[in-house]
Scaffold this active site. Sequence first.
Site, short mmCIF file in Angstrom:
data_model
loop_
_atom_site.label_atom_id
_atom_site.label_comp_id
_atom_site.label_asym_id
_atom_site.label_seq_id
_atom_site.Cartn_x
_atom_site.Cartn_y
_atom_site.Cartn_z
N GLU A 77 0.79 -1.24 0.00
CA GLU A 77 0.00 0.00 0.00
C GLU A 77 0.83 1.29 0.00
O GLU A 77 0.84 2.04 0.98
CB GLU A 77 -0.95 -0.01 1.20
CG GLU A 77 -1.98 -1.11 1.13
CD GLU A 77 -2.99 -1.05 2.26
OE1 GLU A 77 -4.09 -1.58 2.09
OE2 GLU A 77 -2.69 -0.47 3.32
N GLU A 88 -5.50 -8.50 1.09
CA GLU A 88 -6.15 -8.12 2.34
C GLU A 88 -7.63 -7.90 2.10
O GLU A 88 -8.03 -7.29 1.10
CB GLU A 88 -5.58 -6.81 2.93
CG GLU A 88 -4.18 -6.90 3.47
CD GLU A 88 -3.71 -5.58 4.08
OE1 GLU A 88 -4.59 -4.76 4.49
OE2 GLU A 88 -2.50 -5.35 4.14
#
Length: 452
Positions: free
Chosen positions: A163, A355
């Site tokens: 991320e 995720e």
Amino acid sequence: MAFPEGFNWGVATASYQIEGSPKEVGGGASVWDMFCRRPGKIADGSNGDVACDHFNRYREDVALMKELGIPNYRLSLAWPRIQPSGTGQASEKGLAFYDRLVDELLGAGIEPWVTLYHWDTPYELYLKGGWLNRDIADWFADYTQIVMDRLSDRVSRWMTLNEPQCFIGLGMQTGQHAPGDMLGFREVLLAGHHSLLAHGKAVQVIRASAKKPPRVGWAPVGAPKIPATDSPEDIEAARTAMFTTTAKTVWSNTWWNDPVFFGAYPEQELALFGDDAPTPRAGDLETIAQPLDFYGANIYNGQTVKQGEDGKPVELAHPIGIGRTVYHWPVTPEALYWGPRFFYERYGKPIVITENGLGLSDWVALDGGVRDPQRIDFLDRHLGALRRAGEDGVALDGYFQWSFMDNFEWNEGYRFRFGLVHIDYQTQKRTPKDSAYWYRDVIGSNGAALRG
């Protein structure tokens, strides 16, 4: 109706969130150690010094994964645990910990999927400019080489960065996350460019040095757009919105992924960002665009879009009263259909959901169990949507639930619980929640047990 044969089911965690701070056991500090000591930055005033004490309790945790039928585990390595200063000599104690963890996983029949970086930049590198310093790409490559030399004889699944939208955007633009900086957009994008360069150089090292044939990806934020209806017009509007940026923001799918997969920044965003956009040096984009084997997407929710009267995409407000997690994130299961579908259409790589999950406020009941029916329902709905994406032609390679255990939830501290396993932070007792046993059944049936 099950998932493809060989689909990789798993759970995920991150080093700083569960291990305990490296500096407490002979390693170096990270920017999160620094950030946690700034008054008011962590909602409950806590830190990751101990967290889930996974550093000392990893055998218990791996045994619990085995009991719960987890076949794959996505973990991250703490850079400052391996290199206390971020450069130079590696810590034998830090490497030995990951040696033991990998061996324990393999001994339990669990495949490790290793993420090289999940936000814990070494503090000493921050003092040298951190992601603003172009040299960090070479520092990261050197760190990757140390990891390859030590672990690649047993680990074959690799991810570079987790991320960048968060550690660059939240960490360096808005200051909500470590290191807590609030820079101008030009500097933010420069740091982002250096992170992409680090990604590319790390992939080069993995390809050149891995002792087992590697499968390599990365794990950016996935920000899906969901069409308001199944009409061709709304689907095209959602697709267009998902790969278009309309403001000077890092929350973009294309700004990060197009250089990685296409070797070029998107023209639309270059025009929008203007002089704030970085100027790559010769060879930078070729370095960034290293071949990847899968597309990792961290997807938690999505935004609904329709085609406006002028033919352009229009984002719709979430309905009043929509289901929300304790993070106030909307519950939008369709994100796990449209996100993978659009990413697969654009980038052509098998999709791994690296995720997906939700934060709740659950606790141990009087009978000793942890009742979390909302998590079960959330995961059932989202996995059902993901399965439909596969049925409609999306190449699906895996799903990693976030998170295996409750943990230090960054600037929120320990207020929210994302885990399948409850952690009592006073005693470190682990208690599998109802969702953990439900997920075991889903894995055992390869998804056939889903209702969604």
